[in-house]
Scaffold this motif. Structure first.
Motif, PDB file in Angstrom:
ATOM      1  N   ALA A  56      50.042   8.091  28.959  1.00  0.00           N
ATOM      2  CA  ALA A  56      50.760   8.602  27.791  1.00  0.00           C
ATOM      3  C   ALA A  56      51.060  10.092  27.945  1.00  0.00           C
ATOM      4  O   ALA A  56      52.170  10.542  27.657  1.00  0.00           O
ATOM      5  CB  ALA A  56      49.943   8.356  26.522  1.00  0.00           C
ATOM      6  N   ARG A  57      50.090  10.855  28.417  1.00  0.00           N
ATOM      7  CA  ARG A  57      50.314  12.287  28.632  1.00  0.00           C
ATOM      8  C   ARG A  57      51.371  12.519  29.703  1.00  0.00           C
ATOM      9  O   ARG A  57      52.269  13.330  29.556  1.00  0.00           O
ATOM     10  CB  ARG A  57      49.012  12.978  29.036  1.00  0.00           C
ATOM     11  CG  ARG A  57      48.142  13.356  27.863  1.00  0.00           C
ATOM     12  CD  ARG A  57      47.035  14.293  28.298  1.00  0.00           C
ATOM     13  NE  ARG A  57      46.130  13.697  29.271  1.00  0.00           N
ATOM     14  CZ  ARG A  57      45.102  12.924  28.957  1.00  0.00           C
ATOM     15  NH1 ARG A  57      44.844  12.645  27.704  1.00  0.00           N
ATOM     16  NH2 ARG A  57      44.332  12.437  29.889  1.00  0.00           N
ATOM     17  N   LYS A  58      51.275  11.782  30.803  1.00  0.00           N
ATOM     18  CA  LYS A  58      52.212  11.953  31.910  1.00  0.00           C
ATOM     19  C   LYS A  58      53.630  11.601  31.493  1.00  0.00           C
ATOM     20  O   LYS A  58      54.564  12.370  31.729  1.00  0.00           O
ATOM     21  CB  LYS A  58      51.782  11.087  33.087  1.00  0.00           C
ATOM     22  CG  LYS A  58      52.707  11.161  34.288  1.00  0.00           C
ATOM     23  CD  LYS A  58      52.166  10.292  35.400  1.00  0.00           C
ATOM     24  CE  LYS A  58      53.075  10.216  36.582  1.00  0.00           C
ATOM     25  NZ  LYS A  58      53.291  11.433  37.288  1.00  0.00           N
ATOM     26  N   GLU A  62      56.741  14.264  31.342  1.00  0.00           N
ATOM     27  CA  GLU A  62      57.892  14.021  32.211  1.00  0.00           C
ATOM     28  C   GLU A  62      59.154  13.762  31.397  1.00  0.00           C
ATOM     29  O   GLU A  62      60.233  14.217  31.751  1.00  0.00           O
ATOM     30  CB  GLU A  62      57.619  12.854  33.151  1.00  0.00           C
ATOM     31  CG  GLU A  62      56.641  13.207  34.248  1.00  0.00           C
ATOM     32  CD  GLU A  62      56.384  12.049  35.183  1.00  0.00           C
ATOM     33  OE1 GLU A  62      56.945  10.953  34.969  1.00  0.00           O
ATOM     34  OE2 GLU A  62      55.620  12.248  36.141  1.00  0.00           O
ATOM     35  N   ARG A  63      59.006  13.049  30.317  1.00  0.00           N
ATOM     36  CA  ARG A  63      60.173  12.763  29.476  1.00  0.00           C
ATOM     37  C   ARG A  63      60.720  14.054  28.858  1.00  0.00           C
ATOM     38  O   ARG A  63      61.921  14.271  28.833  1.00  0.00           O
ATOM     39  CB  ARG A  63      59.796  11.765  28.385  1.00  0.00           C
ATOM     40  CG  ARG A  63      60.953  11.353  27.539  1.00  0.00           C
ATOM     41  CD  ARG A  63      60.521  10.332  26.538  1.00  0.00           C
ATOM     42  NE  ARG A  63      61.673   9.542  26.173  1.00  0.00           N
ATOM     43  CZ  ARG A  63      61.630   8.532  25.370  1.00  0.00           C
ATOM     44  NH1 ARG A  63      60.510   8.155  24.841  1.00  0.00           N
ATOM     45  NH2 ARG A  63      62.714   7.865  25.073  1.00  0.00           N
ATOM     46  N   ARG A  64      59.825  14.899  28.369  1.00  0.00           N
ATOM     47  CA  ARG A  64      60.274  16.180  27.811  1.00  0.00           C
ATOM     48  C   ARG A  64      60.978  17.013  28.872  1.00  0.00           C
ATOM     49  O   ARG A  64      62.004  17.642  28.615  1.00  0.00           O
ATOM     50  CB  ARG A  64      59.091  16.953  27.221  1.00  0.00           C
ATOM     51  CG  ARG A  64      58.604  16.404  25.884  1.00  0.00           C
ATOM     52  CD  ARG A  64      57.601  17.348  25.233  1.00  0.00           C
ATOM     53  NE  ARG A  64      56.422  17.596  26.052  1.00  0.00           N
ATOM     54  CZ  ARG A  64      55.329  16.837  26.059  1.00  0.00           C
ATOM     55  NH1 ARG A  64      55.268  15.776  25.284  1.00  0.00           N
ATOM     56  NH2 ARG A  64      54.297  17.136  26.826  1.00  0.00           N
ATOM     57  N   ASP A  65      60.436  17.028  30.097  1.00  0.00           N
ATOM     58  CA  ASP A  65      61.053  17.783  31.189  1.00  0.00           C
ATOM     59  C   ASP A  65      62.448  17.246  31.518  1.00  0.00           C
ATOM     60  O   ASP A  65      63.385  18.021  31.714  1.00  0.00           O
ATOM     61  CB  ASP A  65      60.183  17.750  32.444  1.00  0.00           C
ATOM     62  CG  ASP A  65      58.873  18.512  32.282  1.00  0.00           C
ATOM     63  OD1 ASP A  65      58.757  19.301  31.314  1.00  0.00           O
ATOM     64  OD2 ASP A  65      57.970  18.302  33.119  1.00  0.00           O
ATOM     65  N   ARG A  66      62.581  15.919  31.575  1.00  0.00           N
ATOM     66  CA  ARG A  66      63.895  15.316  31.863  1.00  0.00           C
ATOM     67  C   ARG A  66      64.882  15.621  30.754  1.00  0.00           C
ATOM     68  O   ARG A  66      66.038  15.965  31.028  1.00  0.00           O
ATOM     69  CB  ARG A  66      63.766  13.797  32.026  1.00  0.00           C
ATOM     70  CG  ARG A  66      63.218  13.364  33.349  1.00  0.00           C
ATOM     71  CD  ARG A  66      63.402  11.865  33.568  1.00  0.00           C
ATOM     72  NE  ARG A  66      62.952  11.044  32.459  1.00  0.00           N
ATOM     73  CZ  ARG A  66      61.724  10.560  32.315  1.00  0.00           C
ATOM     74  NH1 ARG A  66      60.804  10.814  33.222  1.00  0.00           N
ATOM     75  NH2 ARG A  66      61.406   9.818  31.281  1.00  0.00           N
ATOM     76  N   ASP A  67      64.438  15.506  29.502  1.00  0.00           N
ATOM     77  CA  ASP A  67      65.313  15.782  28.385  1.00  0.00           C
ATOM     78  C   ASP A  67      65.764  17.250  28.381  1.00  0.00           C
ATOM     79  O   ASP A  67      66.917  17.553  28.117  1.00  0.00           O
ATOM     80  CB  ASP A  67      64.641  15.439  27.053  1.00  0.00           C
ATOM     81  CG  ASP A  67      64.469  13.943  26.871  1.00  0.00           C
ATOM     82  OD1 ASP A  67      65.114  13.160  27.612  1.00  0.00           O
ATOM     83  OD2 ASP A  67      63.686  13.550  25.975  1.00  0.00           O
TER      84      ASP A  67
END
Length: 74
Positions: A56-58, A62-67
């Protein structure tokens, strides 16, 4: 949770016209497809974690970074 399982059971039985064996085959087929999808994601590195909390943390980071990268590229 039990209610969801009962609803899934009913849906498979209806799709199989009441044939319990056919309903089980359909459910097993769907489960195997889901496992194959997840296995593919794991082998491509989309999913890696030793514990669900790590996952969940990963995925969140990663999703925030991609967004953020997409927003910066616009």
């Amino acid at each position: 949770m039990e209610r969801a399982v009962d609803e899934m059971e009913q849906a498979y039985l209806e799709a199989a016209d009441g044939d319990a064996r056919d309903a089980l085959r359909r459910a097993l087929g769907d489960a195997l497809q889901e496992l194959a999808t997840m296995s593919g994601q794991v082998s491509r590195g989309y999913v890696r974690a030793s514990r669900p909390a790590d996952l969940a943390r990963k995925l969140g980071r990663e999703r925030r970074d991609r967004d953020a990268a997409r927003a910066a590229g616009r």
